[in-house]
Write an enzyme that holds these catalytic residues in place. Structure first.
Site, short mmCIF file in Angstrom:
data_model
loop_
_atom_site.label_atom_id
_atom_site.label_comp_id
_atom_site.label_asym_id
_atom_site.label_seq_id
_atom_site.Cartn_x
_atom_site.Cartn_y
_atom_site.Cartn_z
N ASN A 103 44.29 -22.06 -17.07
CA ASN A 103 44.05 -21.03 -16.06
C ASN A 103 44.51 -19.67 -16.56
O ASN A 103 45.45 -19.55 -17.32
CB ASN A 103 44.75 -21.40 -14.74
CG ASN A 103 46.14 -20.78 -14.64
OD1 ASN A 103 46.30 -19.63 -14.20
ND2 ASN A 103 47.16 -21.51 -15.06
N PHE B 122 47.91 -13.96 -11.18
CA PHE B 122 48.63 -13.62 -9.94
C PHE B 122 47.71 -13.05 -8.86
O PHE B 122 47.98 -11.98 -8.31
CB PHE B 122 49.77 -12.62 -10.19
CG PHE B 122 50.90 -13.12 -11.05
CD1 PHE B 122 51.11 -14.46 -11.28
CD2 PHE B 122 51.79 -12.21 -11.63
CE1 PHE B 122 52.17 -14.91 -12.07
CE2 PHE B 122 52.85 -12.64 -12.42
CZ PHE B 122 53.03 -13.99 -12.63
N SER C 63 54.64 -16.25 -17.03
CA SER C 63 53.20 -16.47 -16.96
C SER C 63 52.53 -15.78 -18.15
O SER C 63 52.84 -14.62 -18.45
CB SER C 63 52.63 -15.89 -15.66
OG SER C 63 51.23 -15.81 -15.78
N ASN D 268 49.52 -14.82 -18.19
CA ASN D 268 48.30 -14.15 -17.72
C ASN D 268 48.51 -12.74 -17.19
O ASN D 268 47.60 -12.13 -16.65
CB ASN D 268 47.61 -15.02 -16.66
CG ASN D 268 47.25 -16.38 -17.23
OD1 ASN D 268 46.72 -16.46 -18.33
ND2 ASN D 268 47.57 -17.43 -16.50
N THR D 269 49.73 -12.23 -17.28
CA THR D 269 50.00 -10.83 -16.94
C THR D 269 50.49 -10.18 -18.23
O THR D 269 51.52 -10.61 -18.77
CB THR D 269 51.06 -10.72 -15.82
OG1 THR D 269 50.50 -11.28 -14.63
CG2 THR D 269 51.44 -9.27 -15.54
N LYS E 133 62.19 -18.96 -14.10
CA LYS E 133 61.17 -19.86 -14.66
C LYS E 133 60.79 -19.39 -16.06
O LYS E 133 60.40 -18.24 -16.25
CB LYS E 133 59.94 -19.88 -13.75
CG LYS E 133 58.88 -20.88 -14.22
CD LYS E 133 57.92 -21.20 -13.12
CE LYS E 133 56.85 -22.16 -13.58
NZ LYS E 133 55.92 -22.50 -12.51
N ASN F 258 56.77 -23.14 -17.56
CA ASN F 258 55.47 -22.61 -17.15
C ASN F 258 54.39 -23.20 -18.08
O ASN F 258 54.68 -24.07 -18.90
CB ASN F 258 55.50 -21.08 -17.23
CG ASN F 258 54.61 -20.44 -16.16
OD1 ASN F 258 53.48 -20.87 -15.95
ND2 ASN F 258 55.12 -19.43 -15.47
C1 LIG Z 1 45.90 -22.85 -11.65
C2 LIG Z 1 47.37 -22.66 -11.90
C3 LIG Z 1 48.00 -21.55 -11.37
C4 LIG Z 1 49.36 -21.34 -11.60
N1 LIG Z 1 49.98 -20.27 -11.05
C5 LIG Z 1 51.31 -20.09 -11.24
C6 LIG Z 1 51.98 -19.00 -10.64
O1 LIG Z 1 51.40 -18.19 -9.92
N2 LIG Z 1 53.31 -18.87 -10.88
C7 LIG Z 1 54.02 -19.74 -11.67
O2 LIG Z 1 55.22 -19.57 -11.83
N3 LIG Z 1 53.40 -20.80 -12.22
C8 LIG Z 1 52.07 -20.99 -12.03
N4 LIG Z 1 51.46 -22.06 -12.60
C9 LIG Z 1 52.24 -22.97 -13.48
C10 LIG Z 1 52.74 -24.21 -12.73
O3 LIG Z 1 53.60 -23.87 -11.69
C11 LIG Z 1 53.44 -25.17 -13.71
O4 LIG Z 1 54.61 -24.52 -14.21
C12 LIG Z 1 52.58 -25.58 -14.88
O5 LIG Z 1 51.24 -25.76 -14.48
C13 LIG Z 1 53.06 -26.86 -15.55
O6 LIG Z 1 53.08 -27.93 -14.63
P1 LIG Z 1 51.90 -29.01 -14.49
O7 LIG Z 1 51.66 -29.56 -15.86
O8 LIG Z 1 52.44 -30.03 -13.53
O9 LIG Z 1 50.73 -28.29 -13.97
C14 LIG Z 1 50.09 -22.29 -12.38
C15 LIG Z 1 49.44 -23.40 -12.90
C16 LIG Z 1 48.09 -23.60 -12.67
C17 LIG Z 1 47.43 -24.83 -13.24
#
Ligand SMILES: Cc1cc2nc3c(=O)[nH]c(=O)nc-3n(C[C@H](O)[C@H](O)[C@H](O)COP(=O)(O)O)c2cc1C
Length: 367
Positions: A116, A120, A180, A182-183, A224, A253
């Site tokens: 992804n 934000f 993140s 993505n920023t 985080k 993350n």
């Molecule tokens: C579509 C998507 C959007 C995410 N948005 C955020 C976010 O806004 N803030 C954040 O701290 N992590 C965000 N994450 C990261 C997740 O909170 C998590 O740290 C990461 O996906 C690893 O866990 P997982 O393997 O269980 O998905 C996002 C993950 C995905 C897949």
């Protein structure tokens, strides 16, 4: 089972973000009433762990929903009924923003992963607080805050402070997202000098707001971090976090790495930039958790996140040193029963391994 064999094959034919929006709407629709939530909760919430005390909060169970699923806090109440012990909403920023252009979310089913670059997309911290006030979940609530995209990295502190103040009253804990991918430049805030300045300012504001509230106590502030950090970078972050009395670390993350994927390089390349989550992240996330646990000798609570789909995956994180776990991608692949299944499975594993409580098991495989 029904989700994986019947529903998922249909849902996975449609664009991921369309399904995401549909899921949020459906959850609110079906679990909008207290009666529906009570019915589901009675059937799904099992808490074999007793009281789990973490940074001054008592968790009903150790399985949380990670940030990014309910960015605006509109659905936390319905999600809580699915058996999560805590929900982390956000990331929110001080200014509402649309995020990156679509498509920005991609599935890699062969890898049980997602990529992804949402960037934000959110309604802003003040609106999120309003949404939560209207529909407060019946479990603990974390609020994850990030930096507004148009604010330069040098001006990040006032931007975080604004979000922090906006969500202060409604959050049980506040997570600071500096990880993140993505920023642009966000992850530079993980450098020790910038991080120390940011966390110091946030803790000062934390003290001021605590004095003004009836609580008189700081809100737990968590940090985080990214999986793409070297051992010495993690060491520096742990030093800063400990010095500034951060309540815990959330590890990790998403990753910018694309190593060891089953999906073809051409397909992966076509999706472009973004953070990879799910199964391929599990091992690295566990390494980071174990390193933090070792560096702090278990003294700093860790929320372990990255690649949790099953109770065995959650157990791997607990053995590495996490005392709470979160998931996002596992929820997409395993469906609405995942929190309940992990909790039930974890209780069985604890018994099988001869532990009397979850706390006894935290970090049991870290040398
Ligand atoms: C579509 C998507 C959007 C995410 N948005 C955020 C976010 O806004 N803030 C954040 O701290 N992590 C965000 N994450 C990261 C997740 O909170 C998590 O740290 C990461 O996906 C690893 O866990 P997982 O393997 O269980 O998905 C996002 C993950 C995905 C897949």
């Amino acid at each position: 089972m029904i989700y994986r064999s019947l529903l998922r094959p249909i849902l996975f034919r449609l664009p991921p973000e369309t399904i995401h929006e549909l899921a949020l709407h459906s959850l609110r629709f079906f679990l909008g009433s207290q009666t529906a939530r009570k019915f589901i909760t009675r059937r799904t919430t099992l808490s074999p762990f007793g009281r789990l005390e973490r940074f001054g909060l008592t968790f009903a169970n150790p399985v949380g929903l990670a940030a990014g699923f309910d960015k605006n806090g509109t659905t936390a109440q319905a999600l809580a009924a699915l058996g999560f012990g805590f929900i982390e909403v956000g990331s929110v920023t001080s200014h509402p923003q649309p995020g990156n252009p679509r498509p920005r979310l991609f599935r890699l089913p062969r890898d049980r992963a997602l990529i992804n670059r949402a960037g934000f997309n959110n309604c802003g911290a003040a609106q999120l607080a309003e949404n939560i006030r209207r529909h407060r979940p019946e479990c603990l609530l974390g609020v994850n805050i990030g930096k507004s995209r148009h604010i330069a990295i040098e001006d990040a502190i006032p931007d975080y402070l604004e979000s922090f103040a906006a969500v202060y009253d409604i959050a049980d804990y506040i997570a600071i997202n500096v990880s993140s991918p993505n920023t642009p430049k966000l992850r530079e805030l993980q450098r020790p000098e910038m991080l120390a300045e940011l966390l110091k300012s946030l803790q000062q504001r934390n003290d001021e707001l605590a004095r003004r509230s009836s609580r008189q106590q700081r809100k737990p502030l968590l940090l985080k971090i990214a999986p793409d950090l070297s051992e010495s970078e993690i060491e520096s972050i742990v030093e800063v976090a400990t010095r500034l009395q951060i309540a815990g670390l959330i590890a990790t993350n998403t990753t910018v790495s694309r190593a060891d994927l089953q999906t073809s390089p051409a397909e992966v390349g076509a999706y472009g930039e973004g953070g990879l989550s799910g199964a391929p992240l599990r091992h690295r996330s566990n390494e980071v958790i174990a390193l933090i646990h070792r560096l702090t000798r278990g003294g700093l609570p860790i929320i372990g996140v990255g690649g949790v789909f099953t109770a065995e995956d959650a157990w791997g994180k607990i053995c590495a040193g996490a005392s709470l776990i979160q998931l996002y991608t596992g929820f997409i692949y395993e469906g609405p029963g995942v929190a309940r299944r992990i909790n039930e499975g974890l209780a069985e594993i604890l018994k099988r391994e001869g532990f009397g409580s979850l706390d006894e098991a935290v970090g049991c495989r870290v040398k």
